[in-house]
Write an enzyme that holds these catalytic residues in place. Structure first.
Site, PDB file in Angstrom:
ATOM      1  N   ASN A 161      81.785  -6.665  -0.401  1.00 15.13           N
ATOM      2  CA  ASN A 161      83.122  -6.893  -0.975  1.00 15.13           C
ATOM      3  C   ASN A 161      84.252  -6.326  -0.117  1.00 15.13           C
ATOM      4  OD1 ASN A 161      82.234  -4.313  -1.688  1.00 15.13           O
ATOM      5  ND2 ASN A 161      83.365  -4.288  -3.604  1.00 15.13           N
ATOM      6  N   ARG A 169      85.233   3.582   6.803  1.00 17.20           N
ATOM      7  CA  ARG A 169      85.408   4.778   5.967  1.00 17.20           C
ATOM      8  C   ARG A 169      84.258   5.757   6.171  1.00 17.20           C
ATOM      9  NH1 ARG A 169      86.874   3.841  -0.203  1.00 17.20           N
ATOM     10  NH2 ARG A 169      84.632   3.496  -0.501  1.00 17.20           N
ATOM     11  N   PRO A 185      74.854  -3.944   7.593  1.00 14.27           N
ATOM     12  CA  PRO A 185      75.848  -4.601   6.736  1.00 14.27           C
ATOM     13  C   PRO A 185      75.177  -5.475   5.690  1.00 14.27           C
ATOM     14  CG  PRO A 185      75.667  -5.775   8.816  1.00 14.27           C
ATOM     15  CD  PRO A 185      74.765  -4.567   8.924  1.00 14.27           C
ATOM     16  N   ALA A 186      75.903  -5.825   4.660  1.00 19.09           N
ATOM     17  CA  ALA A 186      75.386  -6.738   3.632  1.00 19.09           C
ATOM     18  C   ALA A 186      75.030  -8.077   4.266  1.00 19.09           C
ATOM     19  CB  ALA A 186      76.420  -6.933   2.538  1.00 19.09           C
ATOM     20  N   GLY A 240      77.083   0.560  -2.954  1.00 18.81           N
ATOM     21  CA  GLY A 240      76.446  -0.585  -3.592  1.00 18.81           C
ATOM     22  C   GLY A 240      76.115  -0.282  -5.036  1.00 18.81           C
ATOM     23  N   THR A 242      74.228   0.889  -8.519  1.00 23.73           N
ATOM     24  CA  THR A 242      73.520   2.101  -8.940  1.00 23.73           C
ATOM     25  C   THR A 242      72.012   1.903  -8.844  1.00 23.73           C
ATOM     26  OG1 THR A 242      75.340   2.763 -10.395  1.00 23.73           O
ATOM     27  CG2 THR A 242      73.167   3.695 -10.865  1.00 23.73           C
ATOM     28  N   GLU A 262      78.105   5.885  -3.074  1.00 26.55           N
ATOM     29  CA  GLU A 262      79.239   5.364  -3.846  1.00 26.55           C
ATOM     30  C   GLU A 262      78.691   4.156  -4.585  1.00 26.55           C
ATOM     31  OE1 GLU A 262      81.710   2.863  -5.101  1.00 26.55           O
ATOM     32  OE2 GLU A 262      82.337   2.552  -3.020  1.00 26.55           O
ATOM     33  N   CYS A 296      84.600  -2.178  -6.767  1.00 30.06           N
ATOM     34  CA  CYS A 296      83.881  -1.179  -7.568  1.00 30.06           C
ATOM     35  C   CYS A 296      84.826  -0.368  -8.445  1.00 30.06           C
ATOM     36  CB  CYS A 296      83.073  -0.265  -6.667  1.00 30.06           C
ATOM     37  SG  CYS A 296      84.024   0.466  -5.333  1.00 30.06           S
ATOM     38  N   SER A 452      93.323   3.348  -4.295  1.00 34.78           N
ATOM     39  CA  SER A 452      92.581   3.650  -3.067  1.00 34.78           C
ATOM     40  C   SER A 452      93.537   3.879  -1.899  1.00 34.78           C
ATOM     41  CB  SER A 452      91.625   2.503  -2.726  1.00 34.78           C
ATOM     42  OG  SER A 452      90.685   2.311  -3.745  1.00 34.78           O
ATOM     43  N   GLU A 469      84.305  10.186   0.006  1.00 38.75           N
ATOM     44  CA  GLU A 469      84.690   9.541   1.256  1.00 38.75           C
ATOM     45  C   GLU A 469      86.202   9.583   1.393  1.00 38.75           C
ATOM     46  OE1 GLU A 469      80.995   6.457   1.905  1.00 38.75           O
ATOM     47  OE2 GLU A 469      82.856   5.644   1.101  1.00 38.75           O
TER      48      GLU A 469
END
Length: 491
Positions: A161, A169, A185-186, A240, A242, A262, A296, A452, A469
């Site tokens: 996302n 970060r 990476p995703a 990602g 939980t 996170e 998130c 953020s 972070e």
């Protein structure tokens, strides 16, 4: 709504499709497709790395670590600053990559690149401010020193996302203190990570310091397990779900690695009778519909006090009509792109159906559109038993619960196993202090829907994760404290 293939009109040097290991572009034995989520059409084929490539990347990072950590903080700072400057120089092309592979509207993608670059700028500055301590000793013949040293190789596992910012970060902090990294990476969004790798070369980051191993959904479990269990890896940082975070924690336990997690959120958004309704509506729009609700920290559970409920609903519905436009992310008027895939759209669709079956009323939207597009949806008459109030949505859905008292709102807000972000609107200063302190989250937005920022700590409590972070605290996640006792002194 416009659906069409996204033309990848970007610099050829930034459109990389191979793994990046020890400063070299490496092909795997197979590839996997990267799709435009708006159309489902293939936009690139990327090397599908397996455990061999992941192991090679870990070995390269471990080898490079011993050289990278010996560079001075100033030297590392200068290279991170060069990387920051290059990202800004290529902002438009990098944003096009984000929109192509994630579907994010172009304006938001440009914003993400600015946000992404800011972490390299911030940690390039923080690199020179990693201080130890000299502590007063209990005896005259010794000195006590507390040294801060890099933990070692860090495995960086990131989501789709924010395919650029979630990398910088973590990586900015890691590289600033002398750690080296392997980034996985995703599978939906590897192109942004590989473009960052290309710019790291141009910035002069040494081979092996920054490695990228893209892989398909099928190979992700094996690659992820290696990155979390290999004894050469000292640190894991993951953003990602939980559920996935718990799997990685179990992997990390075998070798007792340092971890930052996170994880999922389920943010409450409370509007009290004392709130400025117009500002609350603006905050709800910003918090919920950024990236089509796929963040998130976006608000999921909307709680509106009875005295202000009807006015809030009316103004929010009008704002949705006026401000939201569904379409391909490359179109300049689009504010709501597609969800990342059809599975994501089905989840939102199921939550809406469940709520309506239990008595919720659709005020706006409510329909699944073509492919992975969803209508932005507003529900009233919602109760806490509905699925949308019990699990994270990750889509453009606003379910509104009417409440009567502050205590009732806090009880609902805190009745969640996760606690990442929370928001509330009030003009009562005493209430602001009470509610902010009692909300069980790691971040609170008071009369603000977008919170953020590089300068502030980012992270949650409960099952929303471990560590922080960004901010001056983010760098501590990649440092060990060593106690040095210098004895036998004649003073």
């Amino acid at each position: 709504m416009l659906q069409r293939p996204y033309s990848l009109d970007v610099s050829a040097q930034l459109l990389r499709t191979e793994a990046f290991i020890e400063g070299r572009w490496v092909s795997a034995t197979s590839t996997f497709p990267v799709l435009d989520p708006a159309t489902g059409e293939e936009i690139a084929k990327v090397s599908d790395c397996g455990t061999k490539e992941a192991q090679d990347a870990v070995n390269a990072a471990y080898k490079a670590f011993h050289l990278w950590k010996s560079q001075t903080a100033k030297e590392r700072s200068i290279l991170l600053r060069k990387w920051f400057n290059l990202i800004n120089e290529h902002k438009e092309d990098l944003a096009k990559l984000i929109t192509a592979e994630s579907g994010k509207p172009m304006k938001e993608s440009v914003g993400e690149i600015t946000y992404s670059a800011s972490f390299l700028e911030w940690f390039s500055e923080e690199a020179r401010r990693v201080y130890g301590d000299i502590v007063a000793p209990p005896a005259k013949d010794r000195k006590i020193l507390l040294l801060k040293q890099p933990v070692g190789v860090a495995s960086i596992i990131t989501p789709w996302n924010f395919p650029s910012a979630m990398i910088t970060r973590k990586v900015g902090a890691a590289l600033a203190v002398g750690c080296t990294v392997v980034v996985k990476p995703a599978e939906d969004t590897p192109l942004s990570a590989l473009a960052l790798a290309e710019l790291s070369v141009q910035a002069g980051i040494p081979p092996g310091v920054f490695n990228v191993v893209p892989c398909s959904r099928e190979k992700t479990p094996a690659v992820g397990e290696l990155l979390c269990t290999d004894p050469l890896v000292a640190k894991i940082s993951f953003t990602g779900s939980t559920a996935t975070g718990k799997v990685l924690l179990r992997h990390a336990a075998g070798t007792v690695k340092r971890v930052s997690m996170e994880l999922g959120g389920h943010a409450p958004f409370i509007v009290f009778d004392s709130a400025d309704v117009d500002k609350a509506v603006a905050g709800a729009m910003a918090s919920k519909f950024r990236n089509s609700g796929q963040t998130c920290v976006c608000s999921n559970r909307f709680l509106v006090q009875s005295g202000i409920h009807d006015a809030f609903m009316e103004k929010l519905a009008k704002a949705m009509d006026a401000e939201l436009k569904v379409g391909h992310g490359s179109e300049p008027t689009t504010t709501q792109g597609p969800l990342i895939n059809t599975r994501a759209a089905e989840k939102v669709e199921n939550q809406i159906a469940d709520a309506v079956a239990q008595g919720a009323v659709i005020v706006r939207g409510g329909k699944r559109l073509e492919g992975s597009f969803m209508q932005p949806t507003l529900l009233s008459s919602v109760n806490t038993d509905m699925l949308c109030m019990r699990e994270e949505t990750f889509g453009p859905l606003i379910p509104v619960v009417k409440f009567n008292t502050e205590q009732e709102a806090l009880a609902i807000a805190n009745a969640s196993p996760v606690g990442l972000a929370g928001y509330f609107y009030s003009r009562d200063i005493s209430q602001i202090w009470r509610v902010a302190e009692q909300m069980e989250v790691g971040m609170v937005g008071v009369n603000e829907g977008l919170i953020s920022t590089t300068e502030a700590s980012f992270g949650g409590i409960k099952q929303s994760g471990l560590g922080r972070e960004g901010s001056k605290y983010g760098i501590d996640e990649y440092l060990e404290i060593k106690y040095m006792c210098l004895g036998g002194l004649s003073l």
